[in-house]
Design an enzyme around this catalytic site. Structure first.
Site, mmCIF file in Angstrom:
data_model
loop_
_atom_site.group_PDB
_atom_site.id
_atom_site.type_symbol
_atom_site.label_atom_id
_atom_site.label_comp_id
_atom_site.label_asym_id
_atom_site.label_seq_id
_atom_site.Cartn_x
_atom_site.Cartn_y
_atom_site.Cartn_z
ATOM 1 N N HIS A 1 6.276 -9.904 0.900
ATOM 2 C CA HIS A 1 7.151 -9.617 2.039
ATOM 3 C C HIS A 1 7.771 -8.228 1.943
ATOM 4 C CE1 HIS A 1 11.150 -9.511 3.989
ATOM 5 N NE2 HIS A 1 10.460 -10.006 4.988
ATOM 6 N N CYS B 1 -14.448 24.731 -12.531
ATOM 7 C CA CYS B 1 -13.543 23.580 -12.474
ATOM 8 C C CYS B 1 -12.324 23.740 -13.370
ATOM 9 C CB CYS B 1 -14.288 22.296 -12.837
ATOM 10 S SG CYS B 1 -14.911 22.277 -14.539
#
Length: 807
Positions: A430, A760
């Site tokens: 919830h 990279c």
């Protein structure tokens, strides 16, 4: 006899929401349209809106309800509670007309004829405004489970009608612009799936936190599903990649074992703690149940099949992509899985696709609590710990709500919170659902947040760092970066991304990149596996305490090696999924020996080296007797990623490969482990990070499909600077002329041999001038840290424009 106030599932669909409510309409739609496609839906019937209006008409309730609610101030909590109670009392004293009672009982008899006299029922509210694209009404009205006789059925029906006027339901209608008197309360009466002796859960056909559309997210727990919805347990979670599933691959993309502290089962005893589940009880789960997944991989595949079929059906019906929020249950008697609800996902699907909003913490601070992140935002404020619903009136707007768990009664204060932290719950509980709808950052399942955080304490709640949310001490400065991607021009130079943390992958999936240029295995091994690969193969070399720790880590898997292979493959596949079908370059493990030694069980297998930076690391390990078996596990994981999971966009990369002979050995070992270059389109790159890689690039190019320049190590070895040494750190500079010449030679050599060239390392993320330099020398791609992608992309565009003008 014709039915005036009831309709069977086979008699209704999504065009009947006004008559039967959203939940009924969707169950009828699936029962009619998807049963033939293999989606199982238990049978049942609706008690209609006409029945609801008749009950109120016959009991002269409308005028009384207007008197109770017309002057209501929904934001005045005391007024809401007083007037809500009056409204509920009006419905509670109502009598059900005999004609309605008879019709419900007659239909119940037909369900018994179909399923047997001992069939138990689920009685569920179904509002006529429910499950709209803007508002789900999740948890707003009541559900009653394990109903087994006529009196209990009629009583449950009336109490569903009463729940149309709970405080939470009244406030929810107000928040979403619905007239209290025009939302009719219909009711679902359906066969109860016996998940009390099996499992149940919730699933979404989209990632609920990031909106990533290529995956489905599944929650599962033992017993009835109320515990997941209420947030009282930590469920198991699974992801499945939709594009590869539709190509015929059947594999879980990613999984997480939940604690599943308890399970809800049927009982004949009245549960007075929670009338919505009155004939049920929670019992503690055993350690064996907690340490194993609640459903099998085969079950996950059935659910994935259901989710795709449901999403496709509703998308076709609406004429656009329609992500779905679904509930399912597995019957412990017949072993089948059933769909018990489907409704539109109401948060991520409503967002504008072409606007990217990223939250960034500018500093760090001590971490006070952790849990599962809901959303990707950051919030800050003073803590307010609420232990009881009676304390809600003490909550002030802008505070951080901290509690054990929430229920729909808490929503009036949740909407004014800066952030929410709960001890219990998963990402479909919830608190998570409501926080997501409200756009409020929340951390659920923190275990001890309500104990370690204290009233008045200033904290920052960050959900912007992946699936793990963190509560930081103090008000930490953060920024919000918003980018309109609709007209973003892409440069010729490929802009890729460095990523090692699978938990962040879906959050960065919307970045405008051309793939992953560096996916690091080390993070997955260090954070999730935690164990040295050789320790999994040779437990006889470990002490009893270490063996037990490994057994605990791998308890949910067939054996420790299965744990390693599945965990590593699923981590890598999750990163690859974020950019699929664009390339994802995965570097084989590149721990140094001192780093390997810190892994669980690692010290017996690692040498003690004076300078591990240039010692037993990278390619040298892979064929060496001291690690070859461990590398075999890495290869098995990567073979699973490509061959069994379908991620052929994964390119493998060998780090720190010193010599040609070493490269040849590694490729031979990989082929022996089922990873042969060229088979199944497998490409293998090599890191170009040692001067010898540059000097002999023509020879290396005969063995590999591409080069990824590691600027960190290349700088270290070109300048002779240990990058781990603080005392000479001033000499470590990727912008040095010699380093740049090495990079230029590498790019030229790759081009000369028709091989891919990329970089990279950290340099282009830190220095825009390096990014400019790489464009000028014609590199194919550069891979950046996620936070540097947008600014570097714009810079690269400017450089490319300038170069074109100068030609």
């Amino acid at each position: 006899m014709s039915n005036t106030y009831t309709r069977w599932f086979e008699e209704m669909g999504m065009d009947d929401v006004a008559q039967v409510g959203g939940k009924n309409a969707s169950l009828g739609e699936m029962y009619q349209k998807l049963t033939a496609q293999g989606v199982r839906v238990p049978n049942g019937f609706a008690v209609t809106a006409e029945a609801y209006r008749m009950v109120l008409d016959d009991n002269d309730a409308w005028s009384q309800l207007h008197e109770a609610l017309d002057e209501l101030d929904p934001d005045n909590l005391k007024d809401l509670q007083t007037r809500g109670a009056k409204a509920r009392a009006i419905i509670a004293k109502s009598k059900l007309p005999e004609t309605l009672q008879s019709e419900i009982i007659n239909q119940y008899a037909k369900l018994k004829a179909q399923y047997g006299d001992d069939v138990s029922l689920a009685v569920r509210s179904s509002a006529t405004a429910e499950d709209s694209p803007e508002a789900s009404f999740a948890g707003q009205n009541d559900t009653y489970l394990n109903i087994g006789d006529e009196d209990a059925l009629l009583n449950a029906y009336l109490r569903c009608l009463i729940s149309n006027f709970t405080d939470r339901s009244i406030h929810y209608k107000y928040d979403n612009g619905f007239d209290y008197f025009k939302v009719d309360l219909c009711v679902v009466i359906m066969k109860m799936v016996r998940s009390d002796i099996s499992a149940s859960g919730v699933m979404f056909s989209i990632d609920t936190e990031t909106g990533f559309k290529d995956v489905m997210f599944i929650n599962s727990a033992l017993g009835l599903g109320e515990n997941i919805v209420q947030g009282t347990i930590d469920p198991d979670t699974f992801y499945v990649h939709k594009p590869s599933f539709e190509k015929g691959f059947r594999a879980v993309l990613k999984r997480r074992l939940g604690q599943k502290e308890q399970k809800m089962i049927f009982t004949d005893t009245l549960n007075t703690d929670n009338i919505a589940v009155e004939y049920t009880a929670n019992i503690a789960t055993t350690s064996a149940e907690q340490n194993h997944f609640s459903i099998s991989d085969e079950d996950v595949m059935v659910l994935a099949d259901y989710a795709i079929k449901v999403e496709k059906h509703y998308s076709k019906q609406k004429g656009k992509h329609k992500p779905m929020d679904m509930e399912w249950a597995k019957d412990g008697l017949d072993g089948h899985i059933y769909m018990v609800q489907a409704r539109p996902e109401t948060v991520e699907s409503q967002k504008i696709d072409n606007v990217l909003k990223l939250y960034h913490l500018k500093k760090s601070a001590p971490v006070l609590a952790k849990g599962q992140a809901v959303g990707t935002r950051i919030g800050a404020g003073k803590v307010r710990v609420i232990n009881d619903v009676k304390q809600l009136s003490t909550f002030n707007a802008g505070e951080v709500l901290v509690t054990d768990t929430t229920t729909p009664d808490w929503e009036p204060v949740m909407k004014i919170a800066a952030a929410i932290v709960t001890n219990h719950g998963g990402r479909t509980c919830h608190a998570a659902i409501v926080s997501r709808e409200l756009g409020i950052p929340a951390i659920v399942g923190s275990n001890d947040g309500a104990e370690v955080l204290v009233d008045g304490q200033e904290v920052t709640v960050s959900c912007a760092e992946g699936e793990i949310g963190k509560v930081y001490e103090g008000l930490v400065e953060f920024s919000v970066e918003e980018t309109d991607l609709s007209n973003l021009v892409r440069p010729k130079t490929k802009i890729m991304m460095n990523l090692g943390n699978p938990d962040q992958a879906f959050g960065f999936a919307s970045l405008p990149v051309d793939g992953i240029g560096l996916a690091r295995m080390e993070f997955i091994i260090n954070e999730y596996i935690k164990t040295h690969p050789m320790a999994l193969i040779h437990p006889e070399k470990l002490d009893q305490k270490t063996r037990q720790s490994i057994a605990d880590l791998s308890a949910a898997y067939a054996d420790p090696k299965d744990f390693f292979i599945k965990t590593l493959s699923e981590g890598v596949a999750t990163i690859a999924a974020a950019v699929y079908p664009k390339p994802c370059v995965v570097r084989m493990s590149d721990f140094k020996s001192n780093e390997y030694a810190t892994l669980l069980g690692g010290s017996p297998f690692e040498p003690v080296e004076a300078n591990p930076m240039i010692g037993f690391r990278g390619a040298a390990r892979y064929s060496h007797p001291a690690y070859a078996e461990g590398f075999g596990l890495e290869c098995a994981a990567m073979k699973r990623v490509r061959d069994e999971m379908g991620f052929t966009n994964v390119i493998l990369m060998i780090p720190f490969c010193r010599r040609i002979q070493e490269a040849e050995k590694v490729l031979t070992v990989m082929a022996e482990n089922g990873l042969k270059r060229g088979e199944n389109d497998l490409q293998i790159y090599v890191m170009c990070e040692i001067p010898n890689n540059v000097i002999l690039i023509d020879e290396f190019a005969k063995l590999f499909d591409g080069f990824s320049i590691g600027s960190n190590d290349l700088t270290q070895l070109t300048l002779g600077v240990d990058r781990d040494s603080e005392i000479v750190s001033f000499d470590f500079d990727e912008r040095d002329a010699g380093v740049k010449q090495m990079i230029k030679m590498a790019v030229e050599g790759a081009k000369r041999n028709g091989r891919h060239s990329g970089l990279c390392g950290q340099a282009p993320s830190d220095y825009l001038e390096i990014a400019e330099f790489l464009v000028e020398i014609g590199i194919d791609s550069m891979s950046l840290t996620p936070d540097a992608v947008l600014k570097t992309l714009r810079q690269v565009l400017n450089v490319e424009k300038a170069l074109n003008k100068s030609k």
